[in-house]
Design an enzyme around this catalytic site. Structure first.
Site, mmCIF file in Angstrom:
data_model
loop_
_atom_site.group_PDB
_atom_site.id
_atom_site.type_symbol
_atom_site.label_atom_id
_atom_site.label_comp_id
_atom_site.label_asym_id
_atom_site.label_seq_id
_atom_site.Cartn_x
_atom_site.Cartn_y
_atom_site.Cartn_z
ATOM 1 N N HIS A 294 148.865 39.578 128.825
ATOM 2 C CA HIS A 294 149.169 40.984 128.563
ATOM 3 C C HIS A 294 148.879 41.300 127.109
ATOM 4 O O HIS A 294 149.265 40.536 126.238
ATOM 5 C CB HIS A 294 150.644 41.282 128.854
ATOM 6 C CG HIS A 294 151.022 42.685 128.490
ATOM 7 N ND1 HIS A 294 150.676 43.762 129.269
ATOM 8 C CD2 HIS A 294 151.663 43.182 127.397
ATOM 9 C CE1 HIS A 294 151.110 44.866 128.686
ATOM 10 N NE2 HIS A 294 151.718 44.545 127.551
ATOM 11 N N VAL B 190 121.550 49.227 144.542
ATOM 12 C CA VAL B 190 121.959 48.639 143.266
ATOM 13 C C VAL B 190 120.984 49.025 142.155
ATOM 14 O O VAL B 190 121.386 49.494 141.079
ATOM 15 C CB VAL B 190 122.011 47.101 143.400
ATOM 16 C CG1 VAL B 190 122.539 46.484 142.124
ATOM 17 C CG2 VAL B 190 122.868 46.707 144.582
ATOM 18 N N ILE B 191 119.687 48.871 142.413
ATOM 19 C CA ILE B 191 118.691 49.145 141.373
ATOM 20 C C ILE B 191 118.670 50.634 141.030
ATOM 21 O O ILE B 191 118.657 51.011 139.855
ATOM 22 C CB ILE B 191 117.288 48.666 141.825
ATOM 23 C CG1 ILE B 191 117.288 47.134 141.926
ATOM 24 C CG2 ILE B 191 116.202 49.167 140.887
ATOM 25 C CD1 ILE B 191 115.963 46.519 142.300
ATOM 26 N N VAL C 3 113.368 60.381 151.637
ATOM 27 C CA VAL C 3 112.140 60.834 150.969
ATOM 28 C C VAL C 3 110.936 60.414 151.811
ATOM 29 O O VAL C 3 110.815 59.261 152.221
ATOM 30 C CB VAL C 3 112.043 60.263 149.533
ATOM 31 C CG1 VAL C 3 110.782 60.762 148.853
ATOM 32 C CG2 VAL C 3 113.269 60.666 148.721
ATOM 33 N N LYS D 297 120.351 44.586 131.974
ATOM 34 C CA LYS D 297 121.674 44.559 131.330
ATOM 35 C C LYS D 297 121.561 44.908 129.854
ATOM 36 O O LYS D 297 122.439 45.569 129.288
ATOM 37 C CB LYS D 297 122.342 43.186 131.486
ATOM 38 C CG LYS D 297 123.360 43.118 132.611
ATOM 39 C CD LYS D 297 122.811 43.043 134.003
ATOM 40 C CE LYS D 297 122.510 44.289 134.714
ATOM 41 N NZ LYS D 297 121.832 44.096 136.010
ATOM 42 N N GLY E 226 114.445 48.633 148.015
ATOM 43 C CA GLY E 226 114.619 47.260 148.465
ATOM 44 C C GLY E 226 113.479 46.370 148.003
ATOM 45 O O GLY E 226 112.528 46.835 147.350
ATOM 46 N N ARG E 227 113.599 45.096 148.320
ATOM 47 C CA ARG E 227 112.600 44.119 147.908
ATOM 48 C C ARG E 227 112.155 43.313 149.127
ATOM 49 O O ARG E 227 112.908 43.168 150.082
ATOM 50 C CB ARG E 227 113.194 43.172 146.847
ATOM 51 C CG ARG E 227 113.687 43.916 145.606
ATOM 52 C CD ARG E 227 114.304 42.961 144.588
ATOM 53 N NE ARG E 227 113.367 41.978 144.104
ATOM 54 C CZ ARG E 227 112.523 42.165 143.083
ATOM 55 N NH1 ARG E 227 112.534 43.302 142.423
ATOM 56 N NH2 ARG E 227 111.701 41.219 142.696
ATOM 57 N N ASP F 261 115.572 34.422 147.122
ATOM 58 C CA ASP F 261 115.225 35.693 147.775
ATOM 59 C C ASP F 261 114.278 35.522 148.952
ATOM 60 O O ASP F 261 114.118 36.431 149.759
ATOM 61 C CB ASP F 261 114.537 36.639 146.773
ATOM 62 C CG ASP F 261 115.522 37.268 145.801
ATOM 63 O OD1 ASP F 261 116.698 36.874 145.805
ATOM 64 O OD2 ASP F 261 115.095 38.153 145.036
HETATM 65 P P1 NAD Z 1 118.920 48.140 148.123
HETATM 66 O O1 NAD Z 1 118.641 47.594 149.455
HETATM 67 O O2 NAD Z 1 120.175 47.765 147.405
HETATM 68 O O3 NAD Z 1 118.895 49.753 148.195
HETATM 69 C C1 NAD Z 1 117.782 50.475 148.652
HETATM 70 C C2 NAD Z 1 118.262 51.831 149.170
HETATM 71 O O4 NAD Z 1 117.126 52.639 149.413
HETATM 72 C C3 NAD Z 1 119.021 51.742 150.501
HETATM 73 O O5 NAD Z 1 120.295 52.291 150.321
HETATM 74 C C4 NAD Z 1 118.152 52.564 151.456
HETATM 75 O O6 NAD Z 1 118.916 53.309 152.385
HETATM 76 C C5 NAD Z 1 117.394 53.493 150.518
HETATM 77 N N1 NAD Z 1 116.111 54.000 151.015
HETATM 78 C C6 NAD Z 1 115.114 53.283 151.606
HETATM 79 N N2 NAD Z 1 114.064 54.094 151.883
HETATM 80 C C7 NAD Z 1 114.387 55.338 151.438
HETATM 81 C C8 NAD Z 1 113.714 56.603 151.411
HETATM 82 N N3 NAD Z 1 112.468 56.750 151.875
HETATM 83 N N4 NAD Z 1 114.367 57.682 150.894
HETATM 84 C C9 NAD Z 1 115.617 57.564 150.398
HETATM 85 N N5 NAD Z 1 116.297 56.388 150.396
HETATM 86 C C10 NAD Z 1 115.694 55.286 150.896
HETATM 87 O O7 NAD Z 1 117.621 47.790 147.255
HETATM 88 P P2 NAD Z 1 117.352 47.823 145.692
HETATM 89 O O8 NAD Z 1 118.341 48.691 144.987
HETATM 90 O O9 NAD Z 1 115.906 48.138 145.571
HETATM 91 O O10 NAD Z 1 117.608 46.337 145.253
HETATM 92 C C11 NAD Z 1 116.826 45.272 145.817
HETATM 93 C C12 NAD Z 1 117.589 43.977 145.837
HETATM 94 O O11 NAD Z 1 117.804 43.500 144.515
HETATM 95 C C13 NAD Z 1 118.924 44.100 146.504
HETATM 96 O O12 NAD Z 1 119.097 43.036 147.395
HETATM 97 C C14 NAD Z 1 119.897 44.012 145.376
HETATM 98 O O13 NAD Z 1 121.113 43.396 145.765
HETATM 99 C C15 NAD Z 1 119.162 43.161 144.350
HETATM 100 N N6 NAD Z 1 119.629 43.535 143.012
HETATM 101 C C16 NAD Z 1 120.852 43.130 142.614
HETATM 102 C C17 NAD Z 1 121.334 43.528 141.390
HETATM 103 C C18 NAD Z 1 122.693 43.092 140.948
HETATM 104 O O14 NAD Z 1 123.201 42.127 141.493
HETATM 105 N N7 NAD Z 1 123.327 43.761 140.006
HETATM 106 C C19 NAD Z 1 120.582 44.361 140.563
HETATM 107 C C20 NAD Z 1 119.346 44.758 141.014
HETATM 108 C C21 NAD Z 1 118.878 44.336 142.246
#
Ligand code: NAD
Length: 475
Positions: free
Chosen positions: A451, A191-192, A245, A58, A278-279, A319
């Site tokens: 307002h 998201v990330i 990918v 942030k 993802g994580r 998590d």
């Molecule tokens: P995510 O699950 O949100 O997104 C990962 C994306 O990667 C998916 O859409 C998936 O389809 C794609 N993907 C996977 N393998 C792939 C490939 N080989 N080629 C192309 N696309 C591929 O995971 P994230 O963004 O890594 O975030 C991890 C976790 O952390 C999530 O649960 C998220 O909610 C949390 N997070 C939350 C916030 C927030 O609340 N603002 C911020 C950062 C992370």
């Protein structure tokens, strides 16, 4: 001498440290163990959220947003500045200072609440027994009545693209770049991927986000996701959907990404790539032998709706258990288990957990999407209202996006609220509170909104549910 506590918490992220503080507030003696190591070798409480996630990202989102606005928006206000320059080192210094302040804050909170904070590794040996291995020195066994497992999660590393910490990096390294990469690839449009992609794009990188799914932000309401996608495209973010990918190969100073898509696949040359796919939960070496705590095939600790593992007095939160990987979800679970172990009533409403994506514009939602309501056959009515007709959004020069409210046609109860627009992450708070109190759309309609304020968009969306928006055409 063996140390004895009422509660030992393993993990001091937003789930674990909150559980520890609340348990101490409930009069229990508490130790909270954390093995987090920063790149400089220092230990810190706060887990991913404070050290390598929510808080530093942030800070960078704000810096990069200001830089972008100085270069693109100031003129609109009649402010002339020479071409703004970004000093990445100064930006990182500010971010690091914020992180330090917050992680240090946990040390202070532990002291104030008489929580024993321990730096080192924690491992559950058996019910009532936790092994603690300090950073230096020998392992010792802590005895306790309750154990809380809150060990968090780690970025998923793909075999075909192992992290090298330089060019193929995870989300943590992507917060530490000391220069803006010229061409940045992001694998995963979640998201990330979106948040970090936006940071470096605003600072001048040419960003390409490669996402395997055909739908943009598949977990969000379609109408909101489409609106956001349009806006990101306009900003120059290259988001390629349906692009899986397969590998990332280092070459002379860059990385070649090979992908499959519906056109037979291809490759992309970038200077750096962030892998954000993802994580996974941190459960390796968390439990000794047969503790009785079960881990599912994806590595999550199995718990019931009250975060009980099935082994008496052993709890798991955040998590490392089912549900969204969100700091605020983990924190509330921490509060709930700390109250339950103290024999108090606890409440955790999994149906009303807000999600926020801190892009510009922000995307935020709570409750059901329109697609989920359709799939479930729930009769609903929808009201939308755009920020384009909102005075405050105009003044902010951010009059794009919309709010959408979904309510039951049977009893008018609000079932979902979705926002894409300025400060969506702040505005969603009103919707969360409304839903927590089972508000109807009429309740929001009859609530006086200041307002001019951005919140009027929610007010109008609630009115639009019954085709009574004042400042918009009701269709
Ligand atoms: P995510 O699950 O949100 O997104 C990962 C994306 O990667 C998916 O859409 C998936 O389809 C794609 N993907 C996977 N393998 C792939 C490939 N080989 N080629 C192309 N696309 C591929 O995971 P994230 O963004 O890594 O975030 C991890 C976790 O952390 C999530 O649960 C998220 O909610 C949390 N997070 C939350 C916030 C927030 O609340 N603002 C911020 C950062 C992370």
């Amino acid at each position: 001498m063996t140390q004895t506590y009422d509660v030992v918490v393993i993990g001091a992220g937003p789930a674990g440290y909150v559980a520890a503080i609340r348990a101490a507030q409930n009069g229990l003696t508490v130790a909270c163990i954390d093995s987090w190591k920063n790149f400089d070798g220092s230990s810190a409480f706060g887990g991913t959220c404070l050290n390598a996630g929510c808080i530093p990202s942030k800070a960078l989102l704000e810096s990069s947003e200001l830089f972008h606005r100085a270069g693109h928006e100031f003129a609109e206000h009649g402010i002339s500045v020479s071409q703004p320059q970004i000093d990445i080192a100064a930006m990182q210094k500010r971010k690091n200072a914020i992180v330090k302040q917050f992680t240090g804050g946990i040390v202070q909170l532990f002291k104030a609440n008489k929580v024993t904070g321990l730096f080192g590794r924690g491992r559950m040996l058996a019910p009532g027994k936790v092994e603690f291995t300090p950073i230096e020195g020998d392992a010792e066994t802590l005895e306790c009545t309750h154990i809380v497992l809150a060990s968090g999660s780690t970025p998923i590393e793909l075999k075909a693209m192992p992290f090298d910490r330089e060019q193929i990096v995870d989300s943590w390294d992507a917060l530490e770049f000391d220069a803006t990469p010229k061409r940045l690839g992001v694998i995963g449009g979640g998201v990330i991927g979106l948040e970090l992609g936006s940071v470096w794009q605003r600072l001048g990188a040419e960003v390409t986000i490669l996402e395997a799914m055909d739908d943009f932000l598949f977990m969000a309401d379609r109408q909101i996701a489409k609106d956001a996608q349009r806006q990101f495209k306009r900003q120059g973010l290259d988001i390629r959907l349906g692009t899986m990918v397969k590998s990332a190969t280092r070459n002379d100073g860059g990385v070649t990404l090979a992908y499959d898509d519906k056109n037979g696949g291809g490759s992309l040359e970038v200077d750096k790539v962030i892998v954000a796919v993802g994580r996974r939960p941190n459960t390796e070496d968390l439990l000794a032998g047969d503790t009785g705590v079960r881990i599912d095939e994806r590595g999550f600790i199995v718990v019931d709706h009250e975060c009980r593992t099935g082994v008496p007095n052993v709890w798991a939160i955040g998590d490392v258990v089912r549900g969204p990987m969100l700091a605020h979800k983990g924190s509330e679970e921490g509060v709930a288990v700390a109250d339950r172990m103290a024999g108090k009533y606890a409440h955790m409403n999994y149906d009303v957990i807000p999600s926020v994506i801190y892009t510009a514009p922000e995307i935020a939602w709570v409750g059901k999407t329109e697609e989920e309501l359709k799939d479930a056959g729930t009769p609903y009515k929808a009201g939308t209202f755009g920020f384009g007709a909102n005075g405050r959004a105009k003044a902010l020069e951010q009059a794009t996006g919309m709010a959408k409210i979904l309510a039951s046609t049977e009893d008018d109860q609000v079932l979902g609220v979705h926002i894409v627009g300025p400060m969506a992450g702040e505005l969603i708070g009103e919707a969360v509170l409304a839903m927590e109190f089972s508000a109807s759309a009429e309740d929001i309609q009859r609530t006086i909104h200041a307002h001019p304020s951005l919140s009027e968009v929610l007010h109008e969306a609630a009115l639009a549910v019954d085709k009574r928006a004042i400042h918009g055409i009701n269709r």
